[in-house]
Design a protein around this motif. Structure first.
Motif, PDB file in Angstrom:
ATOM      1  N   LYS A  49       0.831  -1.206   0.000  1.00  0.00           N
ATOM      2  CA  LYS A  49       0.000   0.000   0.000  1.00  0.00           C
ATOM      3  C   LYS A  49       0.866   1.256   0.000  1.00  0.00           C
ATOM      4  O   LYS A  49       1.840   1.342   0.731  1.00  0.00           O
ATOM      5  N   TYR A  51       0.095   5.261   0.491  1.00  0.00           N
ATOM      6  CA  TYR A  51      -0.966   6.191   0.866  1.00  0.00           C
ATOM      7  C   TYR A  51      -0.741   7.569   0.247  1.00  0.00           C
ATOM      8  O   TYR A  51       0.390   8.009   0.080  1.00  0.00           O
ATOM      9  N   ASN A  85       0.211  12.603   9.609  1.00  0.00           N
ATOM     10  CA  ASN A  85      -0.485  11.478   8.985  1.00  0.00           C
ATOM     11  C   ASN A  85      -1.869  11.329   9.583  1.00  0.00           C
ATOM     12  O   ASN A  85      -2.066  10.589  10.537  1.00  0.00           O
ATOM     13  N   ASP A  87      -5.143   9.663   9.250  1.00  0.00           N
ATOM     14  CA  ASP A  87      -5.670   8.519   8.512  1.00  0.00           C
ATOM     15  C   ASP A  87      -6.968   8.826   7.785  1.00  0.00           C
ATOM     16  O   ASP A  87      -7.267   8.214   6.770  1.00  0.00           O
ATOM     17  N   LEU A  90      -6.063  10.027   4.271  1.00  0.00           N
ATOM     18  CA  LEU A  90      -5.152   9.221   3.459  1.00  0.00           C
ATOM     19  C   LEU A  90      -5.915   8.109   2.744  1.00  0.00           C
ATOM     20  O   LEU A  90      -6.798   7.475   3.314  1.00  0.00           O
ATOM     21  N   TRP A  91      -5.539   7.865   1.489  1.00  0.00           N
ATOM     22  CA  TRP A  91      -6.210   6.898   0.622  1.00  0.00           C
ATOM     23  C   TRP A  91      -5.172   6.005  -0.029  1.00  0.00           C
ATOM     24  O   TRP A  91      -4.009   6.360  -0.121  1.00  0.00           O
ATOM     25  N   TYR A  92      -5.601   4.846  -0.488  1.00  0.00           N
ATOM     26  CA  TYR A  92      -4.705   3.950  -1.217  1.00  0.00           C
ATOM     27  C   TYR A  92      -5.497   3.200  -2.287  1.00  0.00           C
ATOM     28  O   TYR A  92      -6.718   3.091  -2.218  1.00  0.00           O
ATOM     29  N   ASP A  94      -6.563  -0.156  -4.032  1.00  0.00           N
ATOM     30  CA  ASP A  94      -6.678  -1.597  -3.812  1.00  0.00           C
ATOM     31  C   ASP A  94      -6.668  -2.233  -5.199  1.00  0.00           C
ATOM     32  O   ASP A  94      -7.652  -2.181  -5.925  1.00  0.00           O
ATOM     33  N   ARG A 101      -9.433   3.184  -1.414  1.00  0.00           N
ATOM     34  CA  ARG A 101      -9.875   2.905  -0.049  1.00  0.00           C
ATOM     35  C   ARG A 101      -9.242   3.862   0.955  1.00  0.00           C
ATOM     36  O   ARG A 101      -8.153   4.372   0.732  1.00  0.00           O
ATOM     37  N   SER A 102      -9.948   4.059   2.065  1.00  0.00           N
ATOM     38  CA  SER A 102      -9.485   4.932   3.139  1.00  0.00           C
ATOM     39  C   SER A 102      -8.532   4.179   4.057  1.00  0.00           C
ATOM     40  O   SER A 102      -8.776   3.031   4.404  1.00  0.00           O
ATOM     41  N   LYS A 103      -7.460   4.831   4.464  1.00  0.00           N
ATOM     42  CA  LYS A 103      -6.554   4.238   5.446  1.00  0.00           C
ATOM     43  C   LYS A 103      -7.248   4.115   6.802  1.00  0.00           C
ATOM     44  O   LYS A 103      -6.976   3.200   7.563  1.00  0.00           O
ATOM     45  N   ASP A 106     -10.414   1.240   5.859  1.00  0.00           N
ATOM     46  CA  ASP A 106     -10.293   0.308   4.729  1.00  0.00           C
ATOM     47  C   ASP A 106     -11.569   0.187   3.902  1.00  0.00           C
ATOM     48  O   ASP A 106     -11.706  -0.749   3.124  1.00  0.00           O
TER      49      ASP A 106
END
Length: 116
Positions: A49, A51, A85, A87, A90-92, A94, A101-103, A106
């Protein structure tokens, strides 16, 4: 204005997520093994991941899970970027499901079509 911008960002993300395969192999990623093939030692698949924040070019605000709500159906709003940071900002990607998705929880970024 924030609501309009957020809805526009979600429409663009929705189009991007449904534009092609969820995880196309590309530079820097190992090719996907054939179905049923045993795992091959080497780089992890999918990649780990990474972010990031989703920032508006219009006003510099970022997508934020409102009030750091970890429950399903949490609202996503635009907000000033918080230092550190956070959360909820922050996004990542998938790569398995092709979603953003959100950190924080999820959960996948989704738009339900309501204008409230």
């Amino acid at each position: 204005m924030r609501k309009f911008l957020f809805e526009r960002v979600l429409r663009v993300l929705h189009k991007c997520m449904h534009a092609g395969p969820a995880y196309p192999p590309g530079p820097g990623y190992p090719p996907m093994p054939p179905a049923g093939y045993p795992p091959v030692p080497g780089p992890s698949y999918p990649p780990s991941k990474s972010y990031y924040v989703i920032r508006s070019r219009l006003n510099g605000l970022v997508l934020d899970v409102e009030a750091e709500n970890r429950n399903p159906g949490a609202r996503v709003v635009t907000w000033n970027h918080k230092p550190g940071n956070c959360d909820n900002q922050l996004w990542y990607d998938d790569f398995i499901t092709g979603t953003v998705r959100s950190k924080l929880n999820d959960f996948a970024l989704d738009w339900n079509g309501r204008h409230n």
